[in-house]
Write a protein that holds these residues in place. Structure first.
Motif, PDB file in Angstrom:
ATOM      1  N   ALA A  54       0.789  -1.345   0.046  1.00 50.88           N
ATOM      2  CA  ALA A  54       0.069   0.078   0.048  1.00 50.88           C
ATOM      3  C   ALA A  54       0.820   1.426   0.022  1.00 50.88           C
ATOM      4  N   TYR A  55       1.775   1.232   0.921  1.00 51.66           N
ATOM      5  CA  TYR A  55       2.721   2.656   1.171  1.00 51.66           C
ATOM      6  C   TYR A  55       4.072   2.366   1.216  1.00 51.66           C
ATOM      7  N   GLY A  56       4.558   1.062   1.016  1.00 48.79           N
ATOM      8  CA  GLY A  56       5.912   0.953   1.036  1.00 48.79           C
ATOM      9  C   GLY A  56       6.674   0.673  -0.339  1.00 48.79           C
ATOM     10  N   PHE A  57       7.410  -0.037  -0.304  1.00 48.45           N
ATOM     11  CA  PHE A  57       8.207  -0.107  -1.778  1.00 48.45           C
ATOM     12  C   PHE A  57       8.158  -1.300  -2.542  1.00 48.45           C
ATOM     13  N   ALA A  58       7.054  -2.069  -2.258  1.00 56.16           N
ATOM     14  CA  ALA A  58       6.942  -3.264  -3.065  1.00 56.16           C
ATOM     15  C   ALA A  58       6.810  -3.172  -4.450  1.00 56.16           C
ATOM     16  N   ALA A  59       6.352  -2.117  -4.945  1.00 56.10           N
ATOM     17  CA  ALA A  59       6.507  -1.703  -6.531  1.00 56.10           C
ATOM     18  C   ALA A  59       7.832  -1.105  -6.945  1.00 56.10           C
ATOM     19  N   GLN A  60       8.839  -1.403  -6.224  1.00 56.47           N
ATOM     20  CA  GLN A  60      10.162  -1.365  -6.689  1.00 56.47           C
ATOM     21  C   GLN A  60      11.061  -2.632  -6.830  1.00 56.47           C
ATOM     22  N   ARG A  61      10.178  -3.592  -6.405  1.00 59.22           N
ATOM     23  CA  ARG A  61      10.868  -5.086  -6.430  1.00 59.22           C
ATOM     24  C   ARG A  61      11.597  -5.072  -7.998  1.00 59.22           C
ATOM     25  N   PRO A  62      11.037  -4.882  -9.057  1.00 55.16           N
ATOM     26  CA  PRO A  62      11.728  -4.945 -10.357  1.00 55.16           C
ATOM     27  C   PRO A  62      13.242  -4.499 -10.343  1.00 55.16           C
ATOM     28  N   LEU A  63      13.447  -3.511  -9.360  1.00 56.25           N
ATOM     29  CA  LEU A  63      14.942  -3.013  -9.512  1.00 56.25           C
ATOM     30  C   LEU A  63      15.875  -4.126  -9.032  1.00 56.25           C
ATOM     31  N   ALA A  64      15.353  -5.315  -8.272  1.00 56.44           N
ATOM     32  CA  ALA A  64      16.184  -6.150  -7.730  1.00 56.44           C
ATOM     33  C   ALA A  64      16.753  -7.191  -9.076  1.00 56.44           C
ATOM     34  N   ARG A  65      16.378  -6.946 -10.061  1.00 54.79           N
ATOM     35  CA  ARG A  65      17.307  -7.726 -11.481  1.00 54.79           C
ATOM     36  C   ARG A  65      18.409  -6.990 -11.445  1.00 54.79           C
ATOM     37  N   ARG A  66      18.660  -6.091 -11.023  1.00 56.00           N
ATOM     38  CA  ARG A  66      20.114  -5.442 -11.317  1.00 56.00           C
ATOM     39  C   ARG A  66      20.698  -4.800  -9.906  1.00 56.00           C
ATOM     40  N   TYR A  67      20.032  -4.661  -9.005  1.00 52.38           N
ATOM     41  CA  TYR A  67      20.537  -4.095  -7.665  1.00 52.38           C
ATOM     42  C   TYR A  67      19.986  -5.129  -6.612  1.00 52.38           C
ATOM     43  N   ARG A  68      20.901  -4.766  -5.351  1.00 50.75           N
ATOM     44  CA  ARG A  68      20.589  -5.629  -4.102  1.00 50.75           C
ATOM     45  C   ARG A  68      19.791  -4.816  -3.515  1.00 50.75           C
ATOM     46  N   LEU A  69      18.346  -4.806  -3.190  1.00 45.02           N
ATOM     47  CA  LEU A  69      17.583  -4.126  -2.540  1.00 45.02           C
ATOM     48  C   LEU A  69      17.365  -4.423  -0.849  1.00 45.02           C
ATOM     49  N   LEU A  70      17.667  -3.564   0.015  1.00 44.11           N
ATOM     50  CA  LEU A  70      17.565  -3.798   1.455  1.00 44.11           C
ATOM     51  C   LEU A  70      16.604  -2.709   1.833  1.00 44.11           C
ATOM     52  N   LEU A  71      15.271  -3.405   2.199  1.00 47.86           N
ATOM     53  CA  LEU A  71      14.202  -2.473   2.691  1.00 47.86           C
ATOM     54  C   LEU A  71      14.072  -2.691   4.134  1.00 47.86           C
ATOM     55  N   VAL A  72      14.296  -1.593   4.864  1.00 44.97           N
ATOM     56  CA  VAL A  72      14.474  -1.692   6.266  1.00 44.97           C
ATOM     57  C   VAL A  72      13.133  -1.287   6.541  1.00 44.97           C
ATOM     58  N   ASP A  73      12.647  -2.033   7.880  1.00 45.25           N
ATOM     59  CA  ASP A  73      11.505  -1.877   8.678  1.00 45.25           C
ATOM     60  C   ASP A  73      12.017  -0.910   9.781  1.00 45.25           C
ATOM     61  N   ARG A  74      11.524   0.157   9.912  1.00 49.20           N
ATOM     62  CA  ARG A  74      11.909   1.252  10.867  1.00 49.20           C
ATOM     63  C   ARG A  74      11.206   0.720  12.350  1.00 49.20           C
ATOM     64  N   ARG A  75      11.947   1.343  13.330  1.00 51.07           N
ATOM     65  CA  ARG A  75      11.667   0.629  14.554  1.00 51.07           C
ATOM     66  C   ARG A  75      10.151   0.912  14.899  1.00 51.07           C
ATOM     67  N   GLY A  76       9.570  -0.235  15.693  1.00 53.35           N
ATOM     68  CA  GLY A  76       7.994  -0.227  15.782  1.00 53.35           C
ATOM     69  C   GLY A  76       7.318  -0.473  14.534  1.00 53.35           C
ATOM     70  N   TYR A  77       8.102  -0.660  13.258  1.00 53.93           N
ATOM     71  CA  TYR A  77       7.064  -1.023  12.122  1.00 53.93           C
ATOM     72  C   TYR A  77       7.497  -2.525  11.746  1.00 53.93           C
ATOM     73  N   GLY A  78       6.582  -3.075  10.877  1.00 52.61           N
ATOM     74  CA  GLY A  78       6.690  -4.410  10.229  1.00 52.61           C
ATOM     75  C   GLY A  78       7.404  -5.124  11.271  1.00 52.61           C
ATOM     76  N   ARG A  79       8.548  -5.799  10.779  1.00 49.04           N
ATOM     77  CA  ARG A  79       9.023  -6.925  11.777  1.00 49.04           C
ATOM     78  C   ARG A  79      10.173  -6.613  12.518  1.00 49.04           C
ATOM     79  N   THR A  80      10.161  -5.177  12.907  1.00 48.92           N
ATOM     80  CA  THR A  80      11.299  -4.715  13.906  1.00 48.92           C
ATOM     81  C   THR A  80      10.523  -4.395  15.258  1.00 48.92           C
ATOM     82  N   PRO A  81      11.275  -4.715  16.278  1.00 49.09           N
ATOM     83  CA  PRO A  81      10.498  -4.358  17.692  1.00 49.09           C
ATOM     84  C   PRO A  81      10.625  -2.892  17.833  1.00 49.09           C
ATOM     85  N   GLY A  82       9.467  -2.644  18.711  1.00 40.50           N
ATOM     86  CA  GLY A  82       9.430  -1.380  18.923  1.00 40.50           C
ATOM     87  C   GLY A  82      10.369  -0.692  20.020  1.00 40.50           C
ATOM     88  N   THR A  83      10.514   0.749  20.317  1.00 45.15           N
ATOM     89  CA  THR A  83      11.276   1.332  21.153  1.00 45.15           C
ATOM     90  C   THR A  83      10.633   2.215  22.219  1.00 45.15           C
TER      91      THR A  83
END
Length: 261
Positions: free
Chosen positions: A33-62
């Motif tokens: 919805a709001y993240g970088f899912a639509a940038q996945r085609p760039l992985a054909r040429r680059y190594r993409l590292l998508l961070v989950d900031r603290r308290g978001y996604g799969r990262t513990p909160g602070t």
């Protein structure tokens, strides 16, 4: 940084240059919805590292998400990449990316900012000053306001569709409700202006946005993007709509490839 989750997309077998992505509010790195899912085609040429900031996604909160902590996390991740990495940030993640790049410019290969929430760069602009006066008058959120209430008010209340209130989405909203206000940040622009790498600022035209949303968020973000691009000597790319990387991924991805190339 060890507990900050990164989604890695890489179709290069490890040969592609690394790119670190930092997301904005209500979301996480690989969110459709709001993240970088639509940038996945760039992985054909680059190594993409998508961070989950603290308290978001799969990262513990602070307890309270903070742009300075996010910037420290990004610096640490950049330092782990041989030769540094390209850096991409959206909204609040754009602010953290600017802070990280300013602290350790030697770790950055390029900087791409999608409607960054770096309002100190546009201080004095009438639209931004009006926004700051408006938020200063807002009373603290009552404890009775739930994340689902807040999500609905922030989407349907502004004429936008509300995403499904999944557990992960509501956790992201709860973190956003407690996040340190981005207008407290003071971004040092000189290190970005004098850096040897290129910077791209992407901004929507906000055509088609519901009028309340354009007035509340769009006009300040447009002013901020223009100010940041001018202050650091960046290329300013305008694309139709109001979520550039999700609504116009082909144009944004093409611009990113050009920047990284």
């Amino acid at each position: 940084m060890t507990d900050v989750h990164r989604t890695v997309w890489d179709e290069t077998g490890g040969a592609g240059a690394p790119v670190v992505f930092a997301h904005s509010v209500f979301t996480w790195g690989d969110d459709d919805a709001y993240g970088f899912a639509a940038q996945r085609p760039l992985a054909r040429r680059y190594r993409l590292l998508l961070v989950d900031r603290r308290g978001y996604g799969r990262t513990p909160g602070t307890g309270r998400s903070d742009f300075d902590t996010d910037a420290d996390d990004l610096v640490e991740l950049l330092a782990r990449q041989e030769g540094g990495a390209h850096l991409v940030g959206h909204g609040h993640g754009g602010l953290a990316a600017m802070l990280a790049a300013g602290r350790r410019p030697g770790l950055v290969r390029s900087l791409a900012l999608i409607q960054p929430s770096a309002f100190s760069a546009s201080a004095g602009h009438p639209v931004v000053e009006a926004m700051l006066r408006r938020v200063a008058r807002n009373p603290p959120l009552p404890d009775s306001v739930t994340p689902e209430d807040y999500l609905r008010a922030s989407t349907e209340g502004l004429g936008l569709p509300m995403p499904e209130p999944t557990e992960r989405r509501l956790r992201a909203v709860a973190t956003s409700m407690r996040e340190r206000p981005v207008w407290e940040a003071r971004v040092p622009l000189e290190p970005l202006r004098t850096a040897p790498w290129p910077t791209l600022v992407v901004c929507g035209t906000w055509e088609g946005a519901p009028e309340p949303y354009r007035a509340y968020a769009g006009e300040p973000l447009i002013a901020c993007a223009e100010a940041v691009a001018g202050a650091v000597g960046a290329r300013l790319l305008r694309v139709p709509g109001y979520y550039p990387h999700t609504q116009r991924p082909a144009e944004v991805n093409a611009a990113l490839r050009e920047l990284w190339g």
